[in-house]
Design an enzyme around this catalytic site. Structure first.
Site, PDB file in Angstrom:
ATOM      1  N   TYR A  98      13.431 -34.497 -17.931  1.00 18.33           N
ATOM      2  CA  TYR A  98      11.983 -34.476 -18.127  1.00 18.33           C
ATOM      3  C   TYR A  98      11.252 -34.797 -16.825  1.00 18.33           C
ATOM      4  O   TYR A  98      11.817 -35.424 -15.932  1.00 18.33           O
ATOM      5  CB  TYR A  98      11.548 -35.471 -19.215  1.00 18.33           C
ATOM      6  CG  TYR A  98      11.720 -36.919 -18.832  1.00 18.33           C
ATOM      7  CD1 TYR A  98      10.719 -37.609 -18.147  1.00 18.33           C
ATOM      8  CD2 TYR A  98      12.896 -37.603 -19.134  1.00 18.33           C
ATOM      9  CE1 TYR A  98      10.883 -38.937 -17.780  1.00 18.33           C
ATOM     10  CE2 TYR A  98      13.076 -38.930 -18.774  1.00 18.33           C
ATOM     11  CZ  TYR A  98      12.067 -39.590 -18.096  1.00 18.33           C
ATOM     12  OH  TYR A  98      12.235 -40.888 -17.721  1.00 18.33           O
ATOM     13  N   MET A 121      -5.639  -7.227   8.623  1.00 20.90           N
ATOM     14  CA  MET A 121      -5.002  -6.344   9.589  1.00 20.90           C
ATOM     15  C   MET A 121      -5.803  -5.055   9.755  1.00 20.90           C
ATOM     16  O   MET A 121      -6.839  -4.881   9.150  1.00 20.90           O
ATOM     17  CB  MET A 121      -3.566  -6.093   9.168  1.00 20.90           C
ATOM     18  CG  MET A 121      -2.744  -7.360   9.331  1.00 20.90           C
ATOM     19  SD  MET A 121      -1.044  -7.095   8.928  1.00 20.90           S
ATOM     20  CE  MET A 121      -1.191  -6.508   7.295  1.00 20.90           C
ATOM     21  N   HIS A 150      -4.985 -41.164   1.687  1.00 24.69           N
ATOM     22  CA  HIS A 150      -4.776 -42.044   0.533  1.00 24.69           C
ATOM     23  C   HIS A 150      -5.725 -41.675  -0.600  1.00 24.69           C
ATOM     24  O   HIS A 150      -5.325 -41.490  -1.749  1.00 24.69           O
ATOM     25  CB  HIS A 150      -4.983 -43.501   0.950  1.00 24.69           C
ATOM     26  CG  HIS A 150      -4.843 -44.464  -0.180  1.00 24.69           C
ATOM     27  ND1 HIS A 150      -5.921 -44.855  -0.950  1.00 24.69           N
ATOM     28  CD2 HIS A 150      -3.761 -45.082  -0.704  1.00 24.69           C
ATOM     29  CE1 HIS A 150      -5.499 -45.682  -1.882  1.00 24.69           C
ATOM     30  NE2 HIS A 150      -4.188 -45.839  -1.745  1.00 24.69           N
ATOM     31  N   ARG A 204      -3.068   3.196   8.552  1.00 25.25           N
ATOM     32  CA  ARG A 204      -3.425   2.049   7.705  1.00 25.25           C
ATOM     33  C   ARG A 204      -2.311   1.017   7.637  1.00 25.25           C
ATOM     34  O   ARG A 204      -1.168   1.350   7.362  1.00 25.25           O
ATOM     35  CB  ARG A 204      -3.716   2.545   6.279  1.00 25.25           C
ATOM     36  CG  ARG A 204      -4.533   3.811   6.222  1.00 25.25           C
ATOM     37  CD  ARG A 204      -4.604   4.382   4.807  1.00 25.25           C
ATOM     38  NE  ARG A 204      -5.254   3.482   3.858  1.00 25.25           N
ATOM     39  CZ  ARG A 204      -5.312   3.716   2.552  1.00 25.25           C
ATOM     40  NH1 ARG A 204      -4.746   4.793   2.038  1.00 25.25           N
ATOM     41  NH2 ARG A 204      -5.927   2.862   1.760  1.00 25.25           N
ATOM     42  N   GLY A 245      -8.356  -7.567   4.596  1.00 23.94           N
ATOM     43  CA  GLY A 245      -9.186  -7.679   5.792  1.00 23.94           C
ATOM     44  C   GLY A 245      -8.498  -8.311   6.991  1.00 23.94           C
ATOM     45  O   GLY A 245      -9.125  -8.504   8.028  1.00 23.94           O
ATOM     46  N   SER A 270      15.344 -42.451 -13.268  1.00 24.66           N
ATOM     47  CA  SER A 270      14.103 -41.719 -13.051  1.00 24.66           C
ATOM     48  C   SER A 270      13.892 -41.626 -11.546  1.00 24.66           C
ATOM     49  O   SER A 270      13.839 -42.651 -10.853  1.00 24.66           O
ATOM     50  CB  SER A 270      12.932 -42.440 -13.726  1.00 24.66           C
ATOM     51  OG  SER A 270      11.754 -41.710 -13.520  1.00 24.66           O
ATOM     52  N   LYS A 316       0.831  -1.200   0.000  1.00 21.52           N
ATOM     53  CA  LYS A 316       0.000   0.000   0.000  1.00 21.52           C
ATOM     54  C   LYS A 316       0.868   1.254   0.000  1.00 21.52           C
ATOM     55  O   LYS A 316       0.644   2.179  -0.787  1.00 21.52           O
ATOM     56  CB  LYS A 316      -0.913  -0.028   1.240  1.00 21.52           C
ATOM     57  CG  LYS A 316      -2.084   0.904   1.163  1.00 21.52           C
ATOM     58  CD  LYS A 316      -2.938   0.793   2.430  1.00 21.52           C
ATOM     59  CE  LYS A 316      -3.732  -0.496   2.466  1.00 21.52           C
ATOM     60  NZ  LYS A 316      -4.298  -0.776   3.805  1.00 21.52           N
ATOM     61  N   ARG A 323      -3.405  -1.185  -6.547  1.00 19.93           N
ATOM     62  CA  ARG A 323      -2.510  -2.351  -6.582  1.00 19.93           C
ATOM     63  C   ARG A 323      -2.894  -3.164  -7.801  1.00 19.93           C
ATOM     64  O   ARG A 323      -3.967  -2.972  -8.358  1.00 19.93           O
ATOM     65  CB  ARG A 323      -2.647  -3.191  -5.313  1.00 19.93           C
ATOM     66  CG  ARG A 323      -4.021  -3.822  -5.211  1.00 19.93           C
ATOM     67  CD  ARG A 323      -4.244  -4.511  -3.876  1.00 19.93           C
ATOM     68  NE  ARG A 323      -5.677  -4.439  -3.575  1.00 19.93           N
ATOM     69  CZ  ARG A 323      -6.195  -4.494  -2.363  1.00 19.93           C
ATOM     70  NH1 ARG A 323      -5.428  -4.607  -1.320  1.00 19.93           N
ATOM     71  NH2 ARG A 323      -7.493  -4.443  -2.192  1.00 19.93           N
ATOM     72  N   CYS A 365       9.500 -39.170 -11.978  1.00 24.86           N
ATOM     73  CA  CYS A 365       8.107 -39.609 -12.066  1.00 24.86           C
ATOM     74  C   CYS A 365       7.550 -39.599 -10.651  1.00 24.86           C
ATOM     75  O   CYS A 365       8.273 -39.701  -9.693  1.00 24.86           O
ATOM     76  CB  CYS A 365       7.994 -40.972 -12.718  1.00 24.86           C
ATOM     77  SG  CYS A 365       8.883 -42.274 -11.866  1.00 24.86           S
TER      78      CYS A 365
HETATM   79  P1  ADP Z   1      -7.677  -2.267   3.730  1.00 29.13           P
HETATM   80  O1  ADP Z   1      -6.254  -2.624   3.574  1.00 29.13           O
HETATM   81  O2  ADP Z   1      -8.438  -3.164   4.627  1.00 29.13           O
HETATM   82  O3  ADP Z   1      -8.336  -2.008   2.412  1.00 29.13           O
HETATM   83  P2  ADP Z   1      -7.298   0.546   3.954  1.00 29.13           P
HETATM   84  O4  ADP Z   1      -6.117   1.037   4.694  1.00 29.13           O
HETATM   85  O5  ADP Z   1      -7.207   0.544   2.494  1.00 29.13           O
HETATM   86  O6  ADP Z   1      -7.678  -0.887   4.523  1.00 29.13           O
HETATM   87  O7  ADP Z   1      -8.523   1.420   4.424  1.00 29.13           O
HETATM   88  C1  ADP Z   1      -9.833   1.075   4.068  1.00 29.13           C
HETATM   89  C2  ADP Z   1     -10.551   2.259   3.507  1.00 29.13           C
HETATM   90  O8  ADP Z   1     -10.499   3.339   4.415  1.00 29.13           O
HETATM   91  C3  ADP Z   1      -9.966   2.809   2.257  1.00 29.13           C
HETATM   92  O9  ADP Z   1     -10.428   2.117   1.135  1.00 29.13           O
HETATM   93  C4  ADP Z   1     -10.474   4.203   2.241  1.00 29.13           C
HETATM   94  O10 ADP Z   1     -11.741   4.258   1.660  1.00 29.13           O
HETATM   95  C5  ADP Z   1     -10.550   4.539   3.695  1.00 29.13           C
HETATM   96  N1  ADP Z   1      -9.426   5.391   3.996  1.00 29.13           N
HETATM   97  C6  ADP Z   1      -8.185   5.052   4.341  1.00 29.13           C
HETATM   98  N2  ADP Z   1      -7.403   6.133   4.493  1.00 29.13           N
HETATM   99  C7  ADP Z   1      -8.175   7.198   4.218  1.00 29.13           C
HETATM  100  C8  ADP Z   1      -7.940   8.599   4.187  1.00 29.13           C
HETATM  101  N3  ADP Z   1      -6.753   9.127   4.465  1.00 29.13           N
HETATM  102  N4  ADP Z   1      -8.972   9.383   3.850  1.00 29.13           N
HETATM  103  C9  ADP Z   1     -10.181   8.857   3.578  1.00 29.13           C
HETATM  104  N5  ADP Z   1     -10.459   7.557   3.585  1.00 29.13           N
HETATM  105  C10 ADP Z   1      -9.462   6.731   3.927  1.00 29.13           C
HETATM  106 MG    MG Z   2      -7.736  -0.857   1.039  1.00 24.19          MG
END
Ligand code: ADP
Ligand code: MG
Ligand code: MG
Length: 887
Positions: free
Chosen positions: A864, A101, A450, A90, A99, A776, A21, A334, A844
């Site tokens: 092979y 962390m 098995h 974040r 989802g 083999s 990220k 990403r 094999c």
């Molecule tokens: P995840 O990795 O679970 O997607 P994110 O860090 O991307 O978590 O955060 C989830 C959401 O929170 C982002 O998609 C965004 O919509 C919102 N978010 C994160 N940072 C900001 C920010 N600086 N301003 C506004 N919204 C934010």
């Molecule tokens: Mg995100």
């Protein structure tokens, strides 16, 4: 040491340091895209924190300095009472762990700054909504309050106000909610929500670090094979607000459809919401296209940015964005995850669009994805519900009548019925039944049982460990706990991709990809693309690909799939059914004459078997392995037989034959059959068997030559551990081949090689190579003997525990243990080639069809791999990817 980097300092290739990220936020910043400013705390800091249990020296100061710079830039101070700067905190690891962390939004709000935020923006509702979100997110992630406590309170409030969505709550409602949430926090933690913005920030950062080690994150990493020691980065970013009314909102989008790969943008948008609402499914989103109607200008700039990002990353992008009062902000991008179909389609269309070349396209579709594209499937139907669910042990879709034992499976299959073999668990005796069946369902055992391993090897669909099934052999039926009774003969369907079991016959079909790879004309674009890429792969790979095949049908199928020969033709399957009695007679024969008679009856049958296979593989090598399993596998089970004889004795109707049989079964009984009388040991103790097989092979070869064919058999001796074994056997085999040559007036040349499947053989391969025309590696037995694991015994007993406790990420029977077994493969082939430069070396065993193992073999200079026919295209594919990945 620097722990913290401003977004302007990084780039997309720094995922190790900045996490995915952070690296991509930096990349977008430097592309000049509208990204709210911020900074990234590196994974180094996280690792240092996790090792010491506390923030490393200097981190605090660096964060302070970066924060002051951010405040200066934004012209606001974090949590300022009059005009507060708010930030998000974040998580973001090197590999995306959706989802898994934590992320906390709106950090910096407290009882004072919420008033400042409201006054400054002239919008109390928005400010209060942001505050209740902070309390909720900080409360559940940082303070560990059960998130349902907040969710329930919110639901109660909505119910009391008679509104369906949180967007309809008024400022006053939200003020009440803020007070309620503070009470919930106090009650659950015994302390007040921290009002100090710096403390909020510090604790949020800490909690992101700690979220790397939650059990669910650890479990996810194990499944995805992500190393445990990477740690996560933490991004601190100025907030922008999607919850400022109807001209604001948040969304996610893809630059192409991640399910089908279809071109054209694809996404969801939620007006008047912060981002977490979109994913959490709190309110129903609207399709991205509708944003064009709500806010044309933002929509157009989003589309332009999507195109720019795709061109920049040269791949499909997955994007998160927010619109604040008509202004677009980019919050994440990403390279997007996609289905196997989409992967192929996107890769090939990007070749056509000149984004990437064919090599890149191959690198973008994994062998696992190709496997997924090849399994037969059930047509989707939302109204269909499983009666039971087990483990998805071997993918595919199978339909047939339930049969409860191998004999029934074989008998019914012979009369043309499709059957599903349903067993508590399977054992080597069930092989014939598994071969006869469309699929296998067991009520016990895991993915390495098995049933699962054998079914995968044979390309049979398998669901194992469906514990709700109770088999009642006496009444010939099974009961689904809490469900229906299924009589033997009832139609059932099993989905090896999902582990689901259905009543009745669910319609299935071979996917177009398979039909195209087998040479049929189909015009499905994904199938056509796969075939084209596979042709490209053949031009790149150096690893040969053969198939494991014991029947002419399998040989033909393997050839259609592009096999360049048979690397393993097992002969023991040829002794099933009727012929089993001949082997039985051979074993229990009283004298040499009787033994000879049995052998003489077997020989023409084998000769015909080999002839048909050589015909199917005309012009290509066919490596026949001489009989390998312990002979008692062909005799009745000891306990069964003892019971039978005891009953006969009781009734005074003793059957002399059964008594003799029992004597022999007792004689041949072994405590460790895997390490007992089998393989080359049989050839030394009972030479007639090997001679018969060699004569059958040589005769079949002569037959084919006379018929104008180009047969290329090779003879492979299993389980050799000492060079003397091979010299002894080889001398005799050559004598037999010489006799047949003389008889037929032909000069039959049949290479004689050996399997290397015991550690000693690999370590002394230089000596063995002196008598072997080829090697083999039998990596199944090699894995068993290197680890000292008896596969059938350890799979249920402790392999899962070993995986969970991190001894290995995946069973060494599934994917080659590169460090141990792989090392022996390298040593063995090097030593062999020291004696005989250019010695042909193959592999094999199940590993020959496993993408990671194929990659290893390609890199280890093996000539092979031999795999099940179905895996041949995968091996061709992955062998080319191995070359590309290295160059
Ligand atoms: P995840 O990795 O679970 O997607 P994110 O860090 O991307 O978590 O955060 C989830 C959401 O929170 C982002 O998609 C965004 O919509 C919102 N978010 C994160 N940072 C900001 C920010 N600086 N301003 C506004 N919204 C934010
Ligand atoms: Mg995100
Ligand atoms: Mg073996």
């Amino acid at each position: 040491m620097a722990y913290v980097y401003d977004f302007t300092q990084g780039n997309k290739d720094q995922k190790d340091l900045l996490g995915g990220k952070g690296a991509n936020l930096a990349e977008m910043t430097n592309l000049g895209l509208p990204v709210p400013p911020g900074f990234t705390i590196s994974t180094d800091a996280c690792r240092a924190f996790l090792a010491a249990g506390t923030e490393p020296d200097g981190l605090e100061e660096e964060v302070d300095a970066q924060l002051r710079a951010l405040e200066a830039r934004m012209g606001r101070r974090l949590g300022d009472a009059a005009d507060p700067l708010l930030v998000s905190v974040r998580s973001g690891a090197k590999f995306s762990m959706p989802g898994m962390m934590e992320t906390v939004l709106n950090v910096g709000l407290n009882d004072e700054s919420v008033v400042g935020l409201a006054t400054r923006n002239g919008d109390e509702r928005f400010a209060t909504d942001s505050y209740r979100r902070l309390l909720q997110m900080f409360g559940s992630t940082v303070l560990g309050v059960d998130s349902e406590a907040f969710g329930d309170r919110l639901d109660e409030l909505k119910a009391a106000r008679g509104v369906a969505s949180d967007a309809e709550l008024t400022a006053e409602d939200l003020r009440g909610l803020v007070e309620d949430f503070k009470v919930i926090i106090r009650e659950h933690t015994g302390a007040d929500f921290p009002q100090d913005p710096r403390e909020q920030l510090r604790r949020a950062i800490r909690s992101v670090f700690e979220s790397w080690n939650t059990p669910r994150a650890a479990l996810y990493r194990r499944q995805e094979r992500i190393p445990d020691d990477l740690g996560t980065a933490v991004n601190v970013q100025a907030m922008v607000f999607g919850n400022r009314g109807e001209t604001s909102g948040s969304g996610v989008c893809f630059t192409r459809d991640p399910a089908t790969g279809e071109p054209g943008v694809y996404g969801d948008y939620l007006p008047n919401a912060q981002g977490e609402d979109v994913v959490a499914g709190i309110r129903n989103t609207i399709p991205l296209a509708e944003l064009a109607r709500l806010d044309r200008a933002s929509y157009d700039s989003l589309l332009a940015i999507m195109e720019q990002l795709e061109r920049h990353y040269l791949d499909m992008c997955d994007i998160e964005f927010t619109i604040e009062e008509g202004r677009l902000w980019m919050l994440q991008t990403r390279v997007g995850k996609r289905t196997a179909e989409a992967a192929v389609r996107i890769a090939c269309e990007m070749v056509a669009e000149d984004y990437i070349d064919r090599d890149d396209a191959l690198l973008r579709v994994s062998g696992h994805q190709l496997i997924a594209l090849m399994f037969p499937r059930f047509a989707p139907d939302p109204d269909r519900h499983p009666v039971a669910t087990g483990m998805n042990a071997s993918p595919g879709a199978a339909v047939g009548r339930a049969v409860l034992d191998t004999e029934t499976a074989v008998a019914w299959a012979e009369r043309g019925e499709a059957v599903i073999l349903v067993r508590k668990e399977t054992n080597p005796d069930d092989l014939a039944g598994m071969l006869a069946a469309q699929g296998v369902l067991t009520s016990r055992g895991g993915k390495t049982s098995h049933a699962a391993v054998v079914a995968r090897g044979m390309g049979r669909t398998c669901v194992c460990g469906a514990e709700a099934i109770e088999i009642d052999l006496v009444n010939r039926r099974f009961q689904v706990r809490g469900g229906p009774v299924v009589e033997e003969g009832d139609m059932i369907s099993i989905d090896g991709t999902t582990g689901e079991v259905f009543l009745g016959a669910v319609p299935v079909s071979d996917p177009d990809v398979v039909r195209r790879l087998e040479g049929e004309e189909v015009d499905d674009p994904v199938a056509v693309s796969v075939a084209r890429l596979l042709g490209h792969a053949d031009g790149i790979r150096r690893l040969g690909v053969r198939a494991n095949a014991d029947t002419p049908e399998d040989a033909r199928r393997a050839r259609r799939f592009g096999a360049e020969g048979i690397g393993l033709c097992r002969t023991e399957h040829m002794f099933l059914g009727e012929r089993r009695h001949l082997i039985e007679r051979l074993i229990v024969a009283d004298d040499e004459a009787e033994r000879q008679e049995a052998l003489e009856k077997l020989e023409p049958l084998q000769r015909q078997d080999f002839g048909e296979i050589l015909e199917a593989m005309d012009g290509l090598p066919v490596t026949v392995r001489l009989i390998d399993p312990p002979l008692h596998e062909f005799l009745p089970d000891l306990t069964d037989l003892e019971v039978r004889v005891a009953l006969e004795d009781e009734r005074h109707e003793e059957d002399r034959r059964d008594h003799v049989l029992l004597e022999h079964v007792r004689r041949l009984h072994e405590h460790n059959p895997m390490l007992g009388l089998r393989g080359v040991r049989l050839g030394i103790v009972i030479p007639g068997l090997f001679h018969m097989q060699a004569r059958a092979i040589a005769s079949a070869m002569a037959d084919r030559i006379e018929a104008g064919g180009d047969p290329r058999p090779e003879i492979m001796v299993p389980l050799v551990v000492h060079e003397r074994e091979l010299t002894l056997v080889r001398g005799e085999l050559e004598k037999v081949i010489g006799e047949v040559s003389a008889d037929r007036g032909l000069d039959l040349h049949i290479p004689i090689g050996t399997m290397i499947e015991l550690p000693r053989a690999a370590l002394l391969a230089d000596r063995i190579a002196a008598t072997a025309d080829f090697f083999s590696f039998g990596t199944n037995d090699l894995t068993q003997t290197v680890w000292g694991f008896s596969r059938d015994d350890v799979e249920a007993a402790f392999l899962p525990a070993y995986r969970d406790r991190g001894v290995f990420p995946v069973s060494p029977f599934e994917s080659i243990d590169v460090d141990g077994v792989g090392k022996l493969v390298e040593i063995g082939s090097r030593l062999g080639r020291e004696t005989k430069p250019g010695l042909h070396v193959g592999v094999c065993g199940e590993h020959g069809g496993d993408p990671e193992s194929i990659r290893f073999f390609a890199e280890a200079g093996i000539d092979y791999v031999s795999c099940s026919p179905f895996r041949v295209p995968v091996a061709r594919w992955e062998a080319a990817r191995a070359v590309l990945a290295r160059d």
